[in-house]
Design an enzyme around this catalytic site. Structure first.
Site, PDB file in Angstrom:
ATOM      1  N   HIS A  10      -0.777   4.167  -9.225  1.00  0.00           N
ATOM      2  CA  HIS A  10      -0.340   4.368 -10.617  1.00  0.00           C
ATOM      3  C   HIS A  10      -1.413   3.978 -11.628  1.00  0.00           C
ATOM      4  O   HIS A  10      -1.714   4.743 -12.556  1.00  0.00           O
ATOM      5  CB  HIS A  10       0.952   3.598 -10.872  1.00  0.00           C
ATOM      6  N   CYS A  42       9.247   3.230  -5.782  1.00  0.00           N
ATOM      7  CA  CYS A  42      10.617   3.021  -6.275  1.00  0.00           C
ATOM      8  C   CYS A  42      11.567   4.064  -5.697  1.00  0.00           C
ATOM      9  O   CYS A  42      12.787   3.887  -5.746  1.00  0.00           O
ATOM     10  CB  CYS A  42      10.641   3.056  -7.793  1.00  0.00           C
TER      11      CYS A  42
HETATM   12  C1  LIG Z   1       9.905  -0.455  -2.822  1.00  0.00           C
HETATM   13  C2  LIG Z   1       9.318  -0.633  -4.192  1.00  0.00           C
HETATM   14  C3  LIG Z   1      10.047  -0.285  -5.316  1.00  0.00           C
HETATM   15  C4  LIG Z   1       9.504  -0.440  -6.589  1.00  0.00           C
HETATM   16  N1  LIG Z   1      10.236  -0.076  -7.688  1.00  0.00           N
HETATM   17  C5  LIG Z   1       9.699  -0.192  -8.929  1.00  0.00           C
HETATM   18  C6  LIG Z   1      10.434   0.194 -10.072  1.00  0.00           C
HETATM   19  O1  LIG Z   1      11.576   0.678  -9.969  1.00  0.00           O
HETATM   20  N2  LIG Z   1       9.852   0.054 -11.294  1.00  0.00           N
HETATM   21  C7  LIG Z   1       8.578  -0.444 -11.428  1.00  0.00           C
HETATM   22  O2  LIG Z   1       8.086  -0.545 -12.570  1.00  0.00           O
HETATM   23  N3  LIG Z   1       7.861  -0.832 -10.351  1.00  0.00           N
HETATM   24  C8  LIG Z   1       8.381  -0.715  -9.112  1.00  0.00           C
HETATM   25  N4  LIG Z   1       7.658  -1.106  -8.016  1.00  0.00           N
HETATM   26  C9  LIG Z   1       6.314  -1.701  -8.203  1.00  0.00           C
HETATM   27  C10 LIG Z   1       5.254  -0.613  -8.257  1.00  0.00           C
HETATM   28  O3  LIG Z   1       5.330   0.211  -7.141  1.00  0.00           O
HETATM   29  C11 LIG Z   1       3.874  -1.249  -8.335  1.00  0.00           C
HETATM   30  O4  LIG Z   1       3.841  -2.078  -9.445  1.00  0.00           O
HETATM   31  C12 LIG Z   1       2.805  -0.179  -8.447  1.00  0.00           C
HETATM   32  O5  LIG Z   1       2.699   0.515  -7.232  1.00  0.00           O
HETATM   33  C13 LIG Z   1       1.450  -0.737  -8.827  1.00  0.00           C
HETATM   34  O6  LIG Z   1       0.540   0.297  -8.928  1.00  0.00           O
HETATM   35  P1  LIG Z   1      -1.012   0.055  -8.767  1.00  0.00           P
HETATM   36  O7  LIG Z   1      -1.670   1.380  -8.950  1.00  0.00           O
HETATM   37  O8  LIG Z   1      -1.454  -1.068  -9.621  1.00  0.00           O
HETATM   38  O9  LIG Z   1      -1.220  -0.493  -7.286  1.00  0.00           O
HETATM   39  P2  LIG Z   1      -0.788   0.006  -5.845  1.00  0.00           P
HETATM   40  O10 LIG Z   1       0.412   0.872  -5.907  1.00  0.00           O
HETATM   41  O11 LIG Z   1      -0.740  -1.196  -4.988  1.00  0.00           O
HETATM   42  O12 LIG Z   1      -2.004   0.938  -5.401  1.00  0.00           O
HETATM   43  C14 LIG Z   1      -3.279   0.425  -5.153  1.00  0.00           C
HETATM   44  C15 LIG Z   1      -4.116   1.469  -4.437  1.00  0.00           C
HETATM   45  O13 LIG Z   1      -5.404   0.940  -4.202  1.00  0.00           O
HETATM   46  C16 LIG Z   1      -5.874   1.348  -2.913  1.00  0.00           C
HETATM   47  N5  LIG Z   1      -6.858   0.352  -2.492  1.00  0.00           N
HETATM   48  C17 LIG Z   1      -6.718  -1.000  -2.428  1.00  0.00           C
HETATM   49  N6  LIG Z   1      -7.844  -1.595  -1.999  1.00  0.00           N
HETATM   50  C18 LIG Z   1      -8.743  -0.604  -1.782  1.00  0.00           C
HETATM   51  C19 LIG Z   1     -10.095  -0.577  -1.331  1.00  0.00           C
HETATM   52  N7  LIG Z   1     -10.753  -1.705  -1.012  1.00  0.00           N
HETATM   53  N8  LIG Z   1     -10.710   0.613  -1.235  1.00  0.00           N
HETATM   54  C20 LIG Z   1     -10.055   1.771  -1.551  1.00  0.00           C
HETATM   55  N9  LIG Z   1      -8.782   1.809  -1.971  1.00  0.00           N
HETATM   56  C21 LIG Z   1      -8.128   0.641  -2.100  1.00  0.00           C
HETATM   57  C22 LIG Z   1      -4.594   1.341  -2.071  1.00  0.00           C
HETATM   58  O14 LIG Z   1      -4.723   2.180  -0.946  1.00  0.00           O
HETATM   59  C23 LIG Z   1      -3.558   1.859  -3.073  1.00  0.00           C
HETATM   60  O15 LIG Z   1      -3.416   3.256  -3.023  1.00  0.00           O
HETATM   61  C24 LIG Z   1       8.189  -0.962  -6.722  1.00  0.00           C
HETATM   62  C25 LIG Z   1       7.449  -1.322  -5.586  1.00  0.00           C
HETATM   63  C26 LIG Z   1       8.004  -1.164  -4.333  1.00  0.00           C
HETATM   64  C27 LIG Z   1       7.179  -1.545  -3.136  1.00  0.00           C
END
Ligand SMILES: Cc1cc2nc3c(=O)[nH]c(=O)nc-3n(C[C@H](O)[C@H](O)[C@H](O)COP(=O)(O)OP(=O)(O)OC[C@H]3O[C@@H](n4cnc5c(N)ncnc54)[C@H](O)[C@@H]3O)c2cc1C
Length: 453
Positions: A10, A42
């Protein structure tokens, strides 16, 4: 400007889409170790519960879409090391196992979080699952089909959603939590006891105040039992939902972080290195109710912070406004949401709070139905500043927490809230809207205190 983005769920997707709009000439390269982008975790529970039929529907972007925008997408590439001084990264192509080097003018850490795996004996057994990414979601669906007894460990909102979904799927569900209440970070006891009653009435076995001590497997190495501090439960599928940790090991000791490893960013999403930006679950957020940094991993924070990275990558432009950690949850026919700090958790943020709770019909009794709304305000005792709120009703009134989130962000007091102009229409509310009314009662409470003093 050569911008490397690590991670593309995200925060990363929001950052690169906006970057290409605002800075079409920037060279944007994404390194993502997974084979997809933008998966909505989610939706996992909705998929398990049959509301979403295809896990493939839980994406809102794709590597192809981002490529069309001019982004270089290096899928299945894992960043192994970051040299912050030389502004270089070391990357492994997961398919070919080739290691390469790349350099950056700006780097975006959108590496997110990973589910915490507690060091419990037997935690490596088969059918003990995590629920975060697309592949884990597919495994859960596949394994749930054959499972009879499912144990969900950790009673945050993810655990609650999964429990409801498995129960609706016809499974025997045991819900294990070390604390004495479900959802204890989001809601106070008046609310969580309703949630617990609802779960029990649907046949979910609640195992509160119980710590998991061991997982026991069968001869094939598949989980069979969960042993807690109080009892032993049969389980052929276990979901671990005990929290998340930021994936920031690559920068450990190099940049400022909270003790759990969450990167600290300034108002313009810069880390303590001016050319390294952070967004999403890899970062701490500025938590307005407590006026401090906190770790609140939510997709809402991720998309906002990712968008702000793009706005500020070429120089400070739009300031980050912080967060209230607002979240909502639907459980059977209960709709609930919360924003900011609960009464129970105020202590941990060093806040001295007072509260008011109302529980009354949300609209006039002359309407065909008039369900109750339970609404609680939490405010700072000394300043009367609103710092938190919770709502629960059979009617969906959850948007009221978005209204109060804005109030908290603007440092409004209960006096401000008592006299905000909210509309009245009998379909929707009473002449005094429940938000005004709760704040008026809080003011009344303060007046009583003043009189007594
Ligand atoms: C079951 C569930 C339900 C949820 N429901 C909600 C909800 O209803 N509302 C809400 O606001 N939030 C919800 N969340 C929380 C939300 O999913 C997270 O806050 C969100 O995914 C964060 O996004 P992000 O892009 O910061 O990180 P992440 O989704 O953790 O993505 C990080 C990305 O970085 C990549 N990455 C990491 N390290 C490396 C590396 N060294 N090299 C290359 N790639 C790398 C990973 O592969 C991953 O694709 C939920 C989470 C879960 C697990």
């Amino acid at each position: 400007m050569r911008v490397l983005v690590i991670g593309c769920t995200h925060a990363g997707t929001a950052a690169v889409k906006n970057m290409k709009k605002l800075h079409p000439d920037a060279e944007v390269i994404v390194y993502e170790r997974n084979d997809n982008v933008s998966f909505l975790s989610c939706g996992i529970a909705l998929h398990v519960g049959g509301v979403v039929k295809q896990a493939d529907d839980l994406f809102y972007s794709s590597p192809e879409e981002l490529k069309k925008l001019g982004v270089t997408m290096k899928m299945k590439h894992e960043v192994l090391d970051i040299d912050t001084d030389a502004k270089k990264v070391q990357v492994r192509d997961i398919e070919s196992d080739m290691i390469m080097e790349d350099s950056f003018d700006k780097l975006v850490m959108a590496t997110g979080s990973s589910p915490i795996i507690p060091p419990i004996t037997g935690v490596g057994l088969q059918n003990i699952q995590l629920a975060k990414n697309y592949h884990q979601a597919k495994e859960i669906i596949q394994k749930a089909e054959k499972a009879t007894n499912i144990a969900v460990i950790g009673a945050g909102y993810i655990g609650v959603e999964l429990v409801e979904a498995f129960e609706a799927y016809g499974k025997h569900v045991t819900f294990i939590e070390g604390a004495d209440r479900v959802l204890n970070k989001y809601l106070d006891t008046q609310f969580t006891e309703i949630v617990e009653q609802e779960l029990s009435e649907h046949g979910v076995k609640l195992a509160l105040n119980e710590t998991v001590e061991q997982f026991v497997g069968d001869a094939e190495g598949r989980v069979q039992k969960v042993i807690t501090s109080e009892a032993t439960y049969e389980a052929d599928l276990v979901l671990l939902c005990v929290g998340f940790k930021p994936q920031t090991d690559l920068l450990k000791g190099k940049l400022d972080m909270l003790p759990n490893g969450a990167l600290i960013v300034n108002d313009y999403m810069q880390t303590s290195h001016p050319d390294i930006y952070g967004a999403g679950d890899s970062c701490a957020v500025f938590y307005n109710p407590a006026k401090t940094h906190a770790y609140i991993p939510l997709a809402t924070n991720a998309v906002r912070m990712g968008t702000l990275v793009a706005q500020n990558i070429a120089g400070p432009k739009i300031k980050y406004r912080g967060t209230q950690g607002t979240s909502g949850l639907k459980l059977y026919d209960l709709n609930m949401a919360s924003t900011g700090i609960t009464e129970a958790n105020a202590f941990f943020f060093g806040l001295n709070v007072k509260t008011i709770t109302i529980d009354e019909a949300y609209r006039p009794d002359f309407m065909p139905t008039a369900e109750n709304v339970k609404l609680k305000l939490v405010y700072e005792a000394e300043t009367l500043r609103l710092v938190g709120a919770q709502i629960l009703s059979k009617v969906d009134l959850t948007q009221a927490m978005n209204t109060l989130s804005a109030c908290i962000q603007q440092n409004m007091t209960i006096e401000d809230l008592a006299f905000v102009d909210f509309f009245f229409q009998p379909h929707y509310n009473q002449p005094w809207n429940y938000l005004n009314k709760a704040a008026l009662q809080a003011l009344e409470q303060e007046r009583d205190v003043a009189v007594l003093v």
